[in-house]
Design a protein around this motif. Sequence first.
Motif, PDB file in Angstrom:
ATOM      1  N   ILE A 111      40.056  53.846  26.605  1.00 30.71           N
ATOM      2  CA  ILE A 111      38.801  54.261  26.341  1.00 30.71           C
ATOM      3  C   ILE A 111      38.689  55.812  26.661  1.00 30.71           C
ATOM      4  O   ILE A 111      38.401  56.646  26.122  1.00 30.71           O
ATOM      5  N   ALA A 112      39.388  56.177  27.963  1.00 32.95           N
ATOM      6  CA  ALA A 112      39.182  57.381  28.607  1.00 32.95           C
ATOM      7  C   ALA A 112      40.121  58.396  27.696  1.00 32.95           C
ATOM      8  O   ALA A 112      39.834  59.565  27.612  1.00 32.95           O
ATOM      9  N   SER A 113      41.215  57.867  27.395  1.00 36.76           N
ATOM     10  CA  SER A 113      42.207  58.761  26.384  1.00 36.76           C
ATOM     11  C   SER A 113      41.409  59.088  25.120  1.00 36.76           C
ATOM     12  O   SER A 113      41.506  60.224  24.755  1.00 36.76           O
ATOM     13  N   THR A 168      38.655  64.033  22.242  1.00 39.11           N
ATOM     14  CA  THR A 168      37.566  64.171  21.195  1.00 39.11           C
ATOM     15  C   THR A 168      37.248  65.622  21.365  1.00 39.11           C
ATOM     16  O   THR A 168      37.175  66.233  20.171  1.00 39.11           O
ATOM     17  N   PRO A 169      37.099  66.382  22.582  1.00 36.90           N
ATOM     18  CA  PRO A 169      36.711  67.730  22.105  1.00 36.90           C
ATOM     19  C   PRO A 169      37.726  68.850  21.593  1.00 36.90           C
ATOM     20  O   PRO A 169      37.305  69.450  20.564  1.00 36.90           O
ATOM     21  N   ALA A 170      38.850  68.631  21.530  1.00 38.14           N
ATOM     22  CA  ALA A 170      39.893  69.297  20.543  1.00 38.14           C
ATOM     23  C   ALA A 170      39.775  68.884  19.362  1.00 38.14           C
ATOM     24  O   ALA A 170      39.779  69.776  18.180  1.00 38.14           O
ATOM     25  N   CYS A 171      39.547  67.646  18.793  1.00 34.90           N
ATOM     26  CA  CYS A 171      39.443  67.615  17.433  1.00 34.90           C
ATOM     27  C   CYS A 171      38.088  67.743  16.975  1.00 34.90           C
ATOM     28  O   CYS A 171      37.854  68.137  15.845  1.00 34.90           O
ATOM     29  N   ALA A 172      37.180  67.825  17.934  1.00 31.89           N
ATOM     30  CA  ALA A 172      35.826  68.485  17.527  1.00 31.89           C
ATOM     31  C   ALA A 172      35.592  69.678  17.409  1.00 31.89           C
ATOM     32  O   ALA A 172      35.033  70.453  16.325  1.00 31.89           O
ATOM     33  N   LEU A 173      36.426  70.517  18.160  1.00 29.73           N
ATOM     34  CA  LEU A 173      36.430  72.143  17.825  1.00 29.73           C
ATOM     35  C   LEU A 173      37.153  72.439  16.245  1.00 29.73           C
ATOM     36  O   LEU A 173      36.807  73.185  15.503  1.00 29.73           O
ATOM     37  N   ILE A 174      37.982  71.407  16.082  1.00 26.22           N
ATOM     38  CA  ILE A 174      38.687  71.861  14.797  1.00 26.22           C
ATOM     39  C   ILE A 174      37.682  71.141  13.574  1.00 26.22           C
ATOM     40  O   ILE A 174      37.744  71.897  12.651  1.00 26.22           O
ATOM     41  N   ILE A 175      37.011  70.200  13.906  1.00 26.35           N
ATOM     42  CA  ILE A 175      36.428  69.612  12.705  1.00 26.35           C
ATOM     43  C   ILE A 175      35.089  70.540  12.348  1.00 26.35           C
ATOM     44  O   ILE A 175      34.600  70.816  11.249  1.00 26.35           O
ATOM     45  N   ILE A 225      44.245  53.018  15.915  1.00 26.50           N
ATOM     46  CA  ILE A 225      45.488  52.773  16.714  1.00 26.50           C
ATOM     47  C   ILE A 225      45.059  52.377  18.063  1.00 26.50           C
ATOM     48  O   ILE A 225      45.462  51.217  18.568  1.00 26.50           O
ATOM     49  N   TYR A 226      44.107  52.936  18.597  1.00 17.31           N
ATOM     50  CA  TYR A 226      43.333  52.541  19.968  1.00 17.31           C
ATOM     51  C   TYR A 226      42.665  51.444  19.706  1.00 17.31           C
ATOM     52  O   TYR A 226      42.716  50.742  20.807  1.00 17.31           O
ATOM     53  N   GLY A 227      42.015  51.200  18.684  1.00 11.54           N
ATOM     54  CA  GLY A 227      41.135  49.955  18.557  1.00 11.54           C
ATOM     55  C   GLY A 227      41.949  48.656  18.303  1.00 11.54           C
ATOM     56  O   GLY A 227      41.669  47.644  19.227  1.00 11.54           O
ATOM     57  N   VAL A 228      43.305  48.745  18.007  1.00 12.16           N
ATOM     58  CA  VAL A 228      44.317  47.680  17.999  1.00 12.16           C
ATOM     59  C   VAL A 228      44.626  47.368  19.328  1.00 12.16           C
ATOM     60  O   VAL A 228      44.808  46.399  19.536  1.00 12.16           O
ATOM     61  N   PHE A 229      45.160  48.438  20.158  1.00  9.35           N
ATOM     62  CA  PHE A 229      45.546  48.080  21.226  1.00  9.35           C
ATOM     63  C   PHE A 229      44.522  47.479  22.203  1.00  9.35           C
ATOM     64  O   PHE A 229      44.482  46.728  23.216  1.00  9.35           O
ATOM     65  N   LEU A 230      43.272  48.034  22.035  1.00  8.69           N
ATOM     66  CA  LEU A 230      42.238  47.778  22.962  1.00  8.69           C
ATOM     67  C   LEU A 230      41.544  46.101  22.854  1.00  8.69           C
ATOM     68  O   LEU A 230      41.484  45.567  23.687  1.00  8.69           O
ATOM     69  N   PHE A 231      41.985  45.845  21.232  1.00  8.86           N
ATOM     70  CA  PHE A 231      41.514  44.467  21.092  1.00  8.86           C
ATOM     71  C   PHE A 231      42.578  43.490  21.799  1.00  8.86           C
ATOM     72  O   PHE A 231      42.333  42.474  22.285  1.00  8.86           O
ATOM     73  N   ASN A 232      43.802  43.966  21.469  1.00  9.71           N
ATOM     74  CA  ASN A 232      44.943  43.183  22.129  1.00  9.71           C
ATOM     75  C   ASN A 232      44.746  43.048  23.607  1.00  9.71           C
ATOM     76  O   ASN A 232      45.129  41.871  24.296  1.00  9.71           O
ATOM     77  N   PHE A 233      44.616  44.284  24.293  1.00 19.68           N
ATOM     78  CA  PHE A 233      44.385  44.107  25.711  1.00 19.68           C
ATOM     79  C   PHE A 233      43.144  43.110  26.176  1.00 19.68           C
ATOM     80  O   PHE A 233      43.224  42.443  27.444  1.00 19.68           O
ATOM     81  N   PHE A 234      42.181  43.303  25.337  1.00 21.90           N
ATOM     82  CA  PHE A 234      40.864  42.539  25.644  1.00 21.90           C
ATOM     83  C   PHE A 234      41.275  41.091  25.562  1.00 21.90           C
ATOM     84  O   PHE A 234      40.834  40.267  26.384  1.00 21.90           O
ATOM     85  N   ILE A 235      42.044  40.647  24.443  1.00 20.02           N
ATOM     86  CA  ILE A 235      42.248  39.180  24.440  1.00 20.02           C
ATOM     87  C   ILE A 235      43.350  38.625  25.524  1.00 20.02           C
ATOM     88  O   ILE A 235      43.074  37.719  26.094  1.00 20.02           O
ATOM     89  N   ALA A 236      44.291  39.600  25.904  1.00 15.75           N
ATOM     90  CA  ALA A 236      45.223  39.303  26.951  1.00 15.75           C
ATOM     91  C   ALA A 236      44.399  39.066  28.360  1.00 15.75           C
ATOM     92  O   ALA A 236      44.668  38.181  28.959  1.00 15.75           O
ATOM     93  N   TRP A 237      43.436  39.894  28.256  1.00 13.20           N
ATOM     94  CA  TRP A 237      42.721  39.895  29.665  1.00 13.20           C
ATOM     95  C   TRP A 237      41.794  38.713  29.773  1.00 13.20           C
ATOM     96  O   TRP A 237      41.758  38.043  30.650  1.00 13.20           O
ATOM     97  N   TYR A 238      41.311  38.454  28.523  1.00 16.74           N
ATOM     98  CA  TYR A 238      40.417  37.172  28.597  1.00 16.74           C
ATOM     99  C   TYR A 238      40.859  36.120  28.760  1.00 16.74           C
ATOM    100  O   TYR A 238      40.545  35.048  29.491  1.00 16.74           O
TER     101      TYR A 238
END
Length: 306
Positions: free
Chosen positions: A188-190, A195-202, A265-278
């Motif tokens: 989540i922190a990553s 986000t700011p770098a992407c926002a400046l471009i967008i 990409i982060y969502g997939v890893f976040l989901f897998n980490f959550f399942i493993a943690w749970y």
Amino acid sequence: MSISIFGFQALWSPWYFVTMVLIVLLYFLITVKWQHKFEGSQPLQRREAISFVSGIIVLYIVKGSPVDLMGHIMFTFHMVQMAFLLLLVPPLLLGGVPGWLWNAVVKKPFIDKFLRIFTNPILSLIIFTALFSFYHIPLVHDTIKYSVLLHAVYTFILFTSAVLMWMPVLSKDPNHQLDGLRKMLFIIASAVLITPACALIIFADAPMYETYTSGEAWLKAMALCVPASTLANIPPIPPEVFTNVPALYDQQMGGVIMKVLQEIIYGVFLFNFFIAWYRSEKMNADEITQKTIVERQRLAANSRHI
């Protein structure tokens, strides 16, 4: 105008392809044929082989196929490259390294000390985010693309920082890995920090990069992937002749796609980490409950004897 004018070498990077094939062959030599030379080695698992080979295939696609050439023509493709090169290839390659091979490498004193410093979750996040953001400052980005050496060095450093950033959540060494809940917070922190770098471009109201708008600047930057003999026959035309997308829209779309791909990409890893943690928490809870029941039964038995 078709990109075929740049020739086969620029489109498919045959020497880069050969290099990727050699890396895969070396990987299987180490993990299969020579694995007995490593202490505690075990047979290579299919998922590890698939992960590593997939990482190499994606790496070739983003840096050796026509995607790389298009990345110098359209900013959108450049950001697609960045997303896959920095956010997908590192975890795939790390997932393909067997634990016994990882231990054989990191137990070297210098490497272990280096990793303990640069895989620190906070430091690795800061370094990666700073390098990624700095690279997309217009002046820096254009300057780097004018030099083959500078571009190669900076890309290597940026990719290395991405690998180091992923290690706290994917390393197979417990000394360099976060626990389940902290892995999720790290992801989540990553996502927030980039986000700011992407926002400046967008949200920029004008094209920021000369290498995607100026014919002369673009032609100079194309030397990164097109042979000089081929470029000599191409006039300094603006890169927009290869696409119907205006430079500003291309730039904004690139920023959006980078952020969307990152979230997926982060969502997939976040989901897998959550399942493993749970599952881990559930197993621990069941274990604690079972221990409590056994302890109460023991106390009850003791009280009856008294």
